[in-house]
Motif scaffolding. Structure first.
Motif, short mmCIF file in Angstrom:
data_model
loop_
_atom_site.label_atom_id
_atom_site.label_comp_id
_atom_site.label_asym_id
_atom_site.label_seq_id
_atom_site.Cartn_x
_atom_site.Cartn_y
_atom_site.Cartn_z
N ILE A 1 40.07 -50.90 14.66
CA ILE A 1 38.81 -50.56 13.99
C ILE A 1 38.76 -49.10 13.54
O ILE A 1 38.50 -48.81 12.37
N PRO A 2 39.04 -48.13 14.45
CA PRO A 2 38.94 -46.73 14.00
C PRO A 2 40.10 -46.28 13.10
O PRO A 2 39.99 -45.22 12.46
N PHE B 1 37.13 -57.83 13.49
CA PHE B 1 38.07 -57.41 14.53
C PHE B 1 37.51 -57.68 15.93
O PHE B 1 38.24 -58.07 16.84
N ARG C 1 41.59 -48.22 10.64
CA ARG C 1 41.76 -49.13 9.51
C ARG C 1 42.03 -48.39 8.21
O ARG C 1 42.61 -48.96 7.27
N SER D 1 31.08 -57.32 8.37
CA SER D 1 31.94 -56.17 8.17
C SER D 1 33.33 -56.43 8.74
O SER D 1 33.52 -57.33 9.57
N SER E 1 34.89 -54.50 10.75
CA SER E 1 34.83 -54.16 12.17
C SER E 1 34.34 -55.34 13.01
O SER E 1 34.86 -55.62 14.09
#
Length: 418
Positions: A92-93, A167, A95, A162, A164
């Motif tokens: 996520i962070p 994921f 991507r 989204s 995120s």
């Protein structure tokens, strides 16, 4: 198959695998979407994502085998699921950083290599008292179904949520799998040790496993037969989408129908396998399924001609029929492969045998994928598929002749001995 679905142990295992496979399928389409829309070179990064997902199983598959022969499947499978939870959430962070994302994809692939080896190794523990070919067919048909449903579900999640959030959902599927597998006492059983296995080093155990697997005639035959088929399957996988979109020029909707027809054929082939296994030998069914797959690829030639001659609607029907037949050949082939692998492997070599032959399949599939692109450039997309199908038929004939010769030799030796 109904008896398996009434077995509570099997149902828990099946649901765990469904959750894990679904997570894999959703993750795959999500990652391809991310790199295709958020990188400066989408074609390059989509290719790298596909390679990063496949490569660990090919490179590490054989090396995971000795561990699967020493440790309970529960620890390897649950550990793999939990590691993938952390890795998917870590995507996520990062991507927006393609290189870091590729590193996480590679690590996820390594975890999957452990999961898959332990999963296949554990099948005899799960299906005790049931038919292994039936269990294999159910797993294969489930996998083919999820390969269709997973990307579609991933696309819907991306459309209405989204990246995120997707994921997070992916990670949740691995949590479900870990919880279900962790509750299964049968997976805690320590594998049966072979002679001197307790005193062998890891590398010695790996070498012993390879020599032991290749000493089994049916597995040696399987290793040989996998090479040409996986090369062709890799080539076909690479060029199928290009054939449907570029050569047949299908619309998005019709392309989806063609993919669904191919997936339905794979499911039919997998479900047809168990009754055929009971009627024919694994070796005979292997050769027969190769012939069917090769013929289905050769049928692309008349399929193209009929599509151009019959118009849009009837032409589409011909294309869908071809996809269905090709799917049946592909799905049917996997049943005797898996049945031979699980049934004929000595119990003390099961992990190493699964790892070795799975690595063989993945590596030659990757080579086939590369050759598929080269062949399409050299001779055209349709011609590359047709030629590949044609090459399977003489390969099957050679293997059939060798099989008959070995059988006659065995019968002659038995007659002399008696």
């Amino acid at each position: 198959m109904l008896e398996l679905l009434k077995d509570r142990t099997y149902i828990r295992y099946w649901l765990a695998v469904v959750a894990s496979f679904l997570g894999d399928a959703i993750t795959k389409i999500t990652l391809i979407y991310v790199v295709a829309t958020e990188t400066s070179n989408p074609v390059l990064y989509v290719s790298l994502v596909v390679i990063a997902q496949l490569l660990p199983s090919g490179v590490l598959g054989a090396f995971v085998g000795p561990l699967a022969d020493r440790f309970p499947a529960r620890g390897l499978m649950v550990g793999s699921d939990l590691v993938r939870v952390a890795l998917v959430l870590a995507m996520i962070p990062v991507r927006d950083s393609p290189l870091l994302l590729l590193v996480l994809i590679l690590l996820t692939g390594i975890a999957k290599a452990f999961f898959e080896t332990a999963r296949i190794t554990a099948i005899p523990l799960i299906v005790r008292g049931h038919s292994i070919p039936t269990a294999v067919a159910l797993f294969q048909s489930t996998n083919h179904t999820l390969n269709l449903v997973g990307p579609a579900l991933g696309g819907l999640l991306l459309a209405f949520g989204s990246v995120s959030a997707v994921f997070v959902i992916d990670a949740a599927t691995f949590v479900v799998s870990a919880v279900l597998l962790g509750s299964m006492a049968v997976l805690r059983e320590v594998p049966v040790p072979g002679p001197n296995s307790g005193r062998e080093s890891y590398w010695k155990s790996l070498g012993t496993g390879i020599s032991g697997v290749l000493a089994v005639p049916s597995l040696r035959f399987l290793a040989v037969i996998l090479v040409p088929v996986m090369l062709v399957l890799g080539l076909f996988t690479t060029n199928l989408n290009s054939q449907l979109l570029s050569v047949f020029d299908l619309s998005a909707f019709n392309f989806g129908l063609a993919q669904a027809a191919f997936g339905a054929g794979c499911v039919i082939g997998a479900l047809t396998g168990p009754p055929l296994v009971r009627r024919f030998s694994d070796r005979g069914l292997l050769i027969g399924s190769i012939v069917l797959f090769g013929v289905s690829l050769l049928l692309l030639a008349p399929t193209g001609w009929l599509r151009d001659s019959l118009g849009d609607q009837l032409g589409l029907s011909v294309v869908l029929a071809w996809c269905l037949v090709a799917g049946i050949g592909s799905g049917l082939f996997q049943v005797p492969v898996a049945n031979t692998l699980i049934s004929d492997l000595p119990e003390e070599l099961r992990g190493r045998g699964v790892g070795l032959l799975n690595a063989l399949m993945v590596n030659f599939t990757i080579v086939g994928v590369v050759l598929g692109g080269l062949a399409a450039d050299l001779m055209g997309i349709a011609a590359s598929i047709i030629v590949a199908g044609g090459l399977l038929l003489p390969a099957a004939a050679v293997l059939a002749a060798a099989s008959v010769r070995n059988r006659n030799k065995t019968e002659a030796e038995a007659g002399v001995a008696s």
